[in-house]
Design a protein around this motif. Structure first.
Motif, short mmCIF file in Angstrom:
data_model
loop_
_atom_site.label_atom_id
_atom_site.label_comp_id
_atom_site.label_asym_id
_atom_site.label_seq_id
_atom_site.Cartn_x
_atom_site.Cartn_y
_atom_site.Cartn_z
N ASN A 149 105.95 127.16 -93.78
CA ASN A 149 105.09 128.26 -93.32
C ASN A 149 103.62 127.87 -93.33
O ASN A 149 102.85 128.33 -92.48
CB ASN A 149 105.32 129.49 -94.21
CG ASN A 149 106.70 130.08 -94.03
OD1 ASN A 149 107.26 130.03 -92.94
ND2 ASN A 149 107.27 130.62 -95.09
N GLY A 150 103.24 127.03 -94.28
CA GLY A 150 101.87 126.53 -94.24
C GLY A 150 101.59 125.74 -92.97
O GLY A 150 100.52 125.84 -92.38
N ILE A 153 101.06 128.15 -90.15
CA ILE A 153 99.71 128.72 -90.19
C ILE A 153 98.71 127.79 -89.49
O ILE A 153 98.00 128.18 -88.56
CB ILE A 153 99.25 128.96 -91.65
CG1 ILE A 153 100.16 129.97 -92.33
CG2 ILE A 153 97.79 129.43 -91.69
CD1 ILE A 153 99.97 130.02 -93.83
N GLY A 262 97.99 134.62 -88.83
CA GLY A 262 98.09 135.65 -89.85
C GLY A 262 99.52 135.88 -90.28
O GLY A 262 99.82 136.07 -91.47
N VAL A 265 100.39 133.03 -92.55
CA VAL A 265 99.84 133.22 -93.90
C VAL A 265 100.72 134.19 -94.68
O VAL A 265 101.01 133.99 -95.87
CB VAL A 265 98.40 133.74 -93.83
CG1 VAL A 265 97.89 134.11 -95.22
CG2 VAL A 265 97.48 132.70 -93.21
N ALA A 268 103.86 132.46 -95.86
CA ALA A 268 103.58 131.60 -97.01
C ALA A 268 103.44 132.43 -98.27
O ALA A 268 103.94 132.06 -99.34
CB ALA A 268 102.31 130.79 -96.75
N GLY A 269 102.76 133.57 -98.16
CA GLY A 269 102.65 134.47 -99.31
C GLY A 269 103.99 135.02 -99.73
O GLY A 269 104.28 135.16 -100.93
N PHE A 314 100.22 139.70 -90.75
CA PHE A 314 100.23 139.19 -92.11
C PHE A 314 101.27 139.92 -92.96
O PHE A 314 102.11 139.31 -93.64
CB PHE A 314 98.84 139.31 -92.74
CG PHE A 314 98.81 139.02 -94.22
CD1 PHE A 314 98.84 137.72 -94.68
CD2 PHE A 314 98.75 140.05 -95.14
CE1 PHE A 314 98.82 137.44 -96.04
CE2 PHE A 314 98.72 139.79 -96.50
CZ PHE A 314 98.76 138.48 -96.95
#
Length: 427
Positions: A149-150, A153, A262, A265, A268-269, A314
């Motif tokens: 996922n990074g 982004i 977004g 990100v 990733a979160g 996001f």
């Protein structure tokens, strides 16, 4: 000096590194493809047709790809698939950089890329499972997802900026180079510790066996049916309507790339959250997190400014990552490793079955009822289907076990690690 954790062996690190590199290129190429079609004077229908051309061979060859990946060395299947994607994206880049490519040429090259993905996807999921011990698969998948996922982004943000700055052709060329490097890394995988899988009764026998695994689990086929439509409407919204809304109301590919970043990100979160969060009722938690997927289509229907759309993307990224991790946890827990690629191929097939039709019809539907009504319809379908899936008792009751059997060919866990509870993630 930073050291990799004990469960992250050589194969796992190579697989994760190759995935990060490939996703950096592919997430930017997704934006570049849409704007390459628009740059030639293509319409919304043309964008949808090129997207459908990639998905159709993916659907045709997925089941065969899953059966092949359970019979042949998975790393060889992955390398060959990456090589095909490298060639197709390289030729696509040359056509765009040389002048105005024809629609049939772009569709053909997109189809070649889809063929490569059909063989790569089932082999990849099976290979990642085999690279770590069963009780460490959860944290391994969480870290794998964070890296992937990074890359999404950075790739989406950089891809949108590069398309605006130098054009889509160079972004497609970067994607081709990324596939080449990923294939080289995967060629160095060590499979000496993976037991040789005995050949079964033929490809058709393997496909029937995989189907029995799917059909015997209501929670599995219910979610696959759900996402056959959910993925279709999301693809129509993001691959066709999104670039058009961005071009007409948000300021072009840059803001649209920012919105997609977004989302990255958020994923990733979500992966970081799932490294710690281990819900007992996995699929119930995951299914509830599908509801927010209706929000991006609604935001495009309004349309919200780029900042508002990015915030919604996001939040949606966090939600879908929770679903993805719980879904892969359930598959890893319930499906035998030697049959995983076959089951994965049915999962992919069902989840993508309606995507070509949806992307091909997105333009005509827009012409018929208007883009705003079409986007609101996408949101409504997601909400209704998710509510229906929550009515499946097996989905609500499936619980996470605290330990799992070691994956075939994976290193044994140390005693202290063997008590770790399982979480997982999927592509």
């Amino acid at each position: 000096m930073v050291r990799a954790p004990a469960w992250a062996g050589r194969n796992y690190l190579l697989l994760t590194g190759a995935t990060v590199i490939a996703n950096l290129g592919s997430s930017g190429a997704l934006i570049a493809t849409a704007f390459a079609v628009l740059a030639t004077g293509g319409s919304a229908t043309d964008v949808g047709l090129v997207a459908a051309a990639r998905t159709l061979p993916l659907l045709c060859f997925l089941l065969i790809g899953g059966a092949v990946a359970d019979r042949l060395p998975r790393h060889r299947v992955m390398v060959a698939a990456n090589a095909l994607s490298c060639v197709s994206q390289g030729l696509f880049a040359l056509l765009v950089l040389a002048g105005e490519p024809q629609m049939w040429q772009m569709a053909l090259l997109a189809a070649l890329g889809g063929t490569g993905q059909a063989f790569f996807a089932p082999a990849s999921e099976g290979m990642v499972l085999a690279s770590v011990s069963g009780d460490q698969a959860g944290r391994a998948f969480a870290v794998f997802r964070m890296g992937m996922n990074g890359a999404n982004i950075g790739g989406a943000a950089l891809g949108g900026a590069l398309v605006a700055a130098v054009g889509p052709g160079w972004v497609l060329a970067i994607d081709s180079a990324a596939f080449a490097l990923a294939a080289a890394l995967r060629a160095f995988l060590d499979v000496s510790g993976v037991p040789v899988r005995k050949p079964g009764g033929g490809v058709l026998h393997d496909l029937r066996d995989g189907w029995r695994e799917v059909a015997s689990r209501p929670w599995l086929w219910a979610v696959v049916v759900q996402f056959s439509i959910v993925n279709a409407v999301i693809s129509a919204a993001e691959a066709v309507y999104g670039p058009l809304v961005a071009e007409q109301h948000l300021g072009g590919p840059g803001p649209w790339g920012l919105a997609l970043a977004g989302f990255g990100v958020g994923t990733a979160g979500g992966a970081l959250l799932m490294f710690r969060f281990r819900p007992r009722r996995m699929l119930l938690t995951g299914a509830l997190c599908v509801f927010p997927l209706a929000l991006p289509s609604a935001a495009l229907a309004v349309p919200l400014p780029a900042a508002g759309l990015t915030v919604i993307m996001f939040g949606t990224g966090i939600a879908i990552e929770v679903f993805a991790v719980t879904w892969m946890t359930a598959l890893h827990q319930e499906i035998p490793e030697e049959k995983f690629s076959r089951v994965s191929s049915y999962d992919w097939l069902g989840s993508l079955a309606m995507v070509p039709l949806a992307t091909a019809l997105a333009g005509p539907v827009q012409d018929r009822i208007g883009r705003t009504a079409a986007l609101w319809g996408c949101s409504a379908l997601i909400v209704l289907l998710t509510a229906a899936v929550l009515c499946v008792p097996d989905l609500r009751r499936l619980t996470r076990r605290t330990t799992t059997e070691p994956a075939a060919g994976a290193p044994a866990a140390r005693p202290a690690e063997a008590t770790a509870a399982d979480t997982a993630g999927a592509e």
